[in-house]
Motif scaffolding. Structure first.
Motif, PDB file in Angstrom:
ATOM      1  N   TYR A 195      -8.274  28.506  32.529  1.00  0.00           N
ATOM      2  CA  TYR A 195      -7.045  29.549  32.940  1.00  0.00           C
ATOM      3  C   TYR A 195      -5.937  29.423  31.908  1.00  0.00           C
ATOM      4  O   TYR A 195      -4.976  30.828  31.965  1.00  0.00           O
ATOM      5  CB  TYR A 195      -6.846  28.726  34.488  1.00  0.00           C
ATOM      6  CG  TYR A 195      -7.797  30.041  35.484  1.00  0.00           C
ATOM      7  CD1 TYR A 195      -7.159  29.893  37.306  1.00  0.00           C
ATOM      8  CD2 TYR A 195      -9.218  29.106  35.835  1.00  0.00           C
ATOM      9  CE1 TYR A 195      -7.494  30.097  37.637  1.00  0.00           C
ATOM     10  CE2 TYR A 195      -9.451  29.344  36.709  1.00  0.00           C
ATOM     11  CZ  TYR A 195      -9.234  29.936  38.337  1.00  0.00           C
ATOM     12  OH  TYR A 195     -10.183  30.663  39.060  1.00  0.00           O
ATOM     13  N   ALA A 196      -5.403  28.221  31.524  1.00  0.00           N
ATOM     14  CA  ALA A 196      -4.426  28.334  30.076  1.00  0.00           C
ATOM     15  C   ALA A 196      -4.980  29.940  28.982  1.00  0.00           C
ATOM     16  O   ALA A 196      -4.171  30.276  28.840  1.00  0.00           O
ATOM     17  CB  ALA A 196      -4.459  27.358  29.911  1.00  0.00           C
ATOM     18  N   THR A 197      -6.268  29.758  28.721  1.00  0.00           N
ATOM     19  CA  THR A 197      -6.450  31.113  27.974  1.00  0.00           C
ATOM     20  C   THR A 197      -6.123  32.378  28.494  1.00  0.00           C
ATOM     21  O   THR A 197      -5.795  33.460  27.851  1.00  0.00           O
ATOM     22  CB  THR A 197      -7.953  30.743  27.970  1.00  0.00           C
ATOM     23  OG1 THR A 197      -8.606  29.566  27.187  1.00  0.00           O
ATOM     24  CG2 THR A 197      -8.870  32.111  26.701  1.00  0.00           C
TER      25      THR A 197
ATOM     26  N   GLY B  46      -5.621  35.468  26.366  1.00  0.00           N
ATOM     27  CA  GLY B  46      -7.092  35.581  25.947  1.00  0.00           C
ATOM     28  C   GLY B  46      -7.382  34.943  24.759  1.00  0.00           C
ATOM     29  O   GLY B  46      -8.503  34.677  24.261  1.00  0.00           O
ATOM     30  N   LYS B  47      -6.139  33.963  24.407  1.00  0.00           N
ATOM     31  CA  LYS B  47      -5.971  33.109  23.366  1.00  0.00           C
ATOM     32  C   LYS B  47      -6.465  31.306  23.680  1.00  0.00           C
ATOM     33  O   LYS B  47      -6.262  32.199  24.811  1.00  0.00           O
ATOM     34  CB  LYS B  47      -5.004  33.636  22.152  1.00  0.00           C
ATOM     35  CG  LYS B  47      -4.771  34.367  21.270  1.00  0.00           C
ATOM     36  CD  LYS B  47      -3.369  34.067  20.779  1.00  0.00           C
ATOM     37  CE  LYS B  47      -3.927  33.273  19.715  1.00  0.00           C
ATOM     38  NZ  LYS B  47      -3.137  32.985  18.276  1.00  0.00           N
TER      39      LYS B  47
ATOM     40  N   VAL C 255     -10.677  35.234  21.946  1.00  0.00           N
ATOM     41  CA  VAL C 255     -12.535  35.060  22.601  1.00  0.00           C
ATOM     42  C   VAL C 255     -12.334  35.691  23.479  1.00  0.00           C
ATOM     43  O   VAL C 255     -13.640  36.549  23.769  1.00  0.00           O
ATOM     44  CB  VAL C 255     -12.349  33.632  23.256  1.00  0.00           C
ATOM     45  CG1 VAL C 255     -12.050  31.769  22.499  1.00  0.00           C
ATOM     46  CG2 VAL C 255     -11.390  32.889  24.858  1.00  0.00           C
ATOM     47  N   ILE C 256     -11.703  36.486  24.591  1.00  0.00           N
ATOM     48  CA  ILE C 256     -11.868  37.871  24.681  1.00  0.00           C
ATOM     49  C   ILE C 256     -10.082  38.689  24.619  1.00  0.00           C
ATOM     50  O   ILE C 256      -8.915  38.682  24.451  1.00  0.00           O
ATOM     51  CB  ILE C 256     -11.697  37.666  26.362  1.00  0.00           C
ATOM     52  CG1 ILE C 256     -10.844  36.865  27.540  1.00  0.00           C
ATOM     53  CG2 ILE C 256     -12.879  36.444  26.768  1.00  0.00           C
ATOM     54  CD1 ILE C 256     -10.868  36.785  28.338  1.00  0.00           C
ATOM     55  N   SER C 257     -10.518  39.941  25.350  1.00  0.00           N
ATOM     56  CA  SER C 257      -9.600  40.686  24.951  1.00  0.00           C
ATOM     57  C   SER C 257      -7.674  40.525  24.986  1.00  0.00           C
ATOM     58  O   SER C 257      -8.498  39.921  27.124  1.00  0.00           O
ATOM     59  CB  SER C 257      -9.908  42.441  24.922  1.00  0.00           C
ATOM     60  OG  SER C 257      -9.744  42.778  26.194  1.00  0.00           O
TER      61      SER C 257
END
Length: 762
Positions: free
Chosen positions: A528-530, A535-536, A563-565
């Motif tokens: 959830y932090a990502t 997305g970083k 790691v994701i947009s």
């Protein structure tokens, strides 16, 4: 005989015989004691003994080398600190933390020289008079006497022992001479102040500085250093807290002696000396132990350190890394914020543990809580709750990964869909507004083929046509089970791994959409932090820094690559705000009086047969994952938590976990903030299609206990029967409205008998 004859006789060496008595007496005087003790013989004997002693010493010098250091003298504690530098705990067999001499102020170094050995910087490492006196006193049974140099005392502390024998004293002499030739004075002084015992269980100057003055060695004043130097003569007698009046007088005299010697050596200005006042030490304070949350924090820090020692090649494996950590000497500063840690502990106590009463309800003894709080901008783990007490429950509930995260996994499925521009099987892009069939137990379809999975919704509620946003708000299993197939389960698993979940061994099967894998609060906080970090990648970091005199341990940056947009991450965040404002967490979070308008995103979850319950939520500045786990306190097996804490039926993620989250998060909130989202989707940018007050089954779950006992067979435990090639036995329950172009079939996935709360609280 005539005169001539006598003269000839004398010339031939003859003599007239002396009288008998006189001859005997004179012979005895010349050949007895006087002949035995002539000055020549005495001098010769003396020089002979000197040569013999010198020879013996040369032999000893050649035979005795500098040995390996005494293992006990190297024992150190590991020191654990909060992020602000305050001491959290010490852990190890010996309260010692070796510090480099450069970290000790020069004037403080000199207090030890002034106290013990004023000629230290000039001598050869030994005091022959003192050593000879010590040997004689030992032989005569008078006991130990002072007079050893700092070098000799260091040799005794580090290389030998404290026993009083002639052989030990001779070894001490030889090793001291050799050490003085081979090592610098700074090396010897550092060894001396780090190995000496100062009382209060403190070995070495760093532990002593903390024990007596609550400061690090580098922050000691000259006056404080003089007291510590004075202590070495009689640590217990001179400890101000327990000293008698005589002891206090003696240590003050010793303190004055040290400072006067410094003036004499021109190491201290006379005016500064006169201005000094005796620095009364602090009262003794027990070393922090492992009780409460401390043990969990220390364990988590040690785990991170051991893993990094292996990653850096300092240790070959975790077993060797553990041995290195156990040797001690590490100063480990954690990212844990002392105030946030206290606030999290208080939130768990007031919102959960104070309501558990095993005497009234046996199930209450089986409830375990775990929580992790992370700063999404730095990756720092600022607070952690591992359990009721480390000395009572050793398993760290914050890092254990043996319970299902349940519907807190649903945002991962949506993230994969948006990141990969996935479409429904009818070719409709998956967005927050995409319509799915929310019929409970609807078979999940792959084209026209059933995949053998038809999970029920919470309380078996049928939602009919429903948007993805509403399905997330109400945690509709059937929708996300079908979405997982639409995206492709291998892709869902891949994105889960990129977000921070452990995916090794995770099967890419439809049942995983229910969150049937294992996960820890630490893991979910990272995921959830990502999302919160646009997305970083955020890898939660327990450890801030590690110091050790012999090695440097570097830790990777907790913030990684994209790691994701950003659009995918922000879209999921936007959708998750609806769970708080219109969905399963609204009672505990949306209506909390401490919220003060703070924007919040989050997701609830309840696993198979109510064995776990979760709430993972976040603000722009703080991510916290709270999990409750049913664990039999005797055999540690997973058990249900129904009616624990006095609830009517299920322990749901929107109950205790969300309450703990809200009490903690809103309690430590510095200011009200809003998300900076790069998306046009979701509840954060547009209102939900269904007003929050609508009395639909999904939005107003019944609070009455259900009459049906929960099944023990959870869908996630029987994932995916062998896919059948037969066409569906029946068409989807509800046909998409004609004004909704190419709406995909609906799919139902239960949070199972295991995710009972998902309709209501996830």
């Amino acid at each position: 005989m005539g005169r001539a004859e006598e003269r000839r006789a004398r010339q031939r060496g003859g003599r007239r015989a002396a009288p008998e008595g006189r001859r005997s007496s004179g012979a005895a005087g010349r050949t007895g004691i006087r002949r035995l003790f002539t000055w020549k013989k005495i001098l010769g004997t003396f020089f002979g003994l000197c040569l013999l002693g010198m020879g013996a010493f040369i032999v000893l010098y050649m035979m005795i080398g500098i040995p390996e250091g005494n293992a006990d003298a190297e024992l150190q504690s590991n020191v654990y600190k909060y992020s602000d530098g305050s001491i959290m705990a010490r852990d190890g067999e010996r309260n010692r933390e070796i510090v480099e001499l450069a970290r000790v102020p020069k004037d403080v170094q000199r207090t030890f020289v002034a106290a013990e050995n004023k000629t230290f910087y000039k001598d050869s490492g030994v005091d022959l008079r003192g050593t000879a006196r010590g040997v004689l006193n030992t032989l005569s049974g008078k006991g130990a006497q002072g007079g050893s140099t700092i070098t000799q005392q260091y040799v005794k502390n580090y290389y030998l022992s404290q026993e009083q024998t002639v052989s030990r004293k001779l070894k001490e002499l030889v090793i001291s001479l050799k050490l003085d030739r081979e090592k610098s004075k700074d090396y010897i002084l550092a060894g001396y102040i780090n190995t000496s015992y100062y009382g209060r269980g403190a070995y070495g100057i760093q532990a002593a500085a903390q024990a007596y003055y609550r400061v690090d060695a580098e922050d000691l004043t000259v006056g404080q250093g003089a007291y510590l130097a004075a202590l070495l003569q009689a640590p217990n007698q001179y400890d101000w807290a327990i000293a008698s009046d005589t002891g206090k007088r003696l240590v003050q005299e010793r303190w004055n002696y040290v400072l006067d010697n410094m003036v004499e050596q021109k190491w201290l200005d006379r005016a500064d000396r006169r201005a000094m006042k005796f620095p009364t030490p602090e009262e003794p304070k027990p070393a922090p132990g492992m009780e409460g949350q401390t043990g969990y924090l220390v364990e988590a820090a040690n785990t991170a350190l051991k893993q990094q020692l292996v990653a850096q090649g300092i240790a070959e494996d975790l077993e060797q890394a553990k041995a290195l950590v156990d040797l001690g000497g590490y100063t480990i500063t954690l990212n844990v914020d002392k105030k946030k840690q206290a606030a999290l502990e208080k939130a768990v106590k007031t919102r959960l543990t104070s309501k558990l009463d095993p005497g009234k309800r046996a199930v209450d003894a089986d409830v375990q809580a775990g929580a992790v709080s992370v700063d999404p901008k730095t990756g720092a783990v600022v607070a952690m709750y591992g359990g009721v007490d480390y000395v009572k429950h050793y398993t760290n509930n914050a890092t254990r990964d043996d319970y299902q995260p349940a519907s807190t996994f649903k945002p991962v499925i949506l993230a994969a869909a948006v990141d990969q521009d996935a479409e429904t099987q009818d070719g409709v892009p998956i967005t927050a507004d995409t319509i799915y069939d929310g019929t409970s137990k609807r078979p999940v379809m792959d084209g026209t083929r059933k995949v053998g999975f038809a999970p029920p919704n919470e309380d078996d509620v049928d939602y009919g046509d429903i948007t993805v946003q509403e399905a997330m708000n109400k945690s509709v299993n059937s929708v996300f089970a079908q979405m997982g197939i639409d995206v492709g389960m291998p892709e869902v698993v891949r994105v889960a791994g990129r977000l921070g979940m452990e995916t090794e061994g995770m099967e890419a099967v439809p049942a995983q959409t229910l969150g049937s894998m294992g996960a820890s609060p630490l893991e979910m906080a990272g995921v959830y932090a990502t999302l919160d970090n646009h997305g970083k990648k955020v890898t939660p970091a327990v450890v801030k820094s590690v110091e050790h005199k012999d090695r440097r341990v570097e830790f990777p940056d907790p913030i990684g690559e994209q790691v994701i947009s950003r659009e995918a991450a922000d879209t999921v965040t936007s959708v998750l705000t609806g769970v708080v404002d219109d969905g399963t967490a609204r009672t505990s979070v949306r209506e909390n009086p401490l919220r003060d308008g703070q924007q919040v995103a989050g997701k609830t979850g309840t696993s198979d047969n109510n064995k776990s319950a979760w709430f993972t939520g976040f603000t722009p500045d703080l991510v916290t994952s709270v999990g409750l786990f049913g664990e039999d306190e005797k055999n540690h097996s997973q058990v249900p938590m129904y009616r624990a804490g006095g609830v009517d039926y299920r322990v749901n993620g929107g109950g205790f976990p969300a309450e703990i989250w809200a009490a903690y998060t809103f309690g430590v909130m510095d200011e009200v903030t809003e998300f900076d989202l790069d998306t046009k989707q979701g509840a954060a940018v547009r209102p939900s299609t269904s007003p929050p007050d609508t009395q639909s089954p999904s939005q107003t779950p019944s609070q009455e206990p259900t009459t049906q006992e929960p099944t023990t067979e959870a869908p996630s435990e029987t994932p995916s029967q062998t896919p059948t090639s037969e066409p569906p036995s029946q068409t989807p329950t509800s046909e998409p409205p004609t004004n909704t172009p190419s709406a995909p079939p609906t799919f139902g996935i239960p949070e199972g008998p295991g995710d009972p709360e998902d309709d209501e609280e996830q």
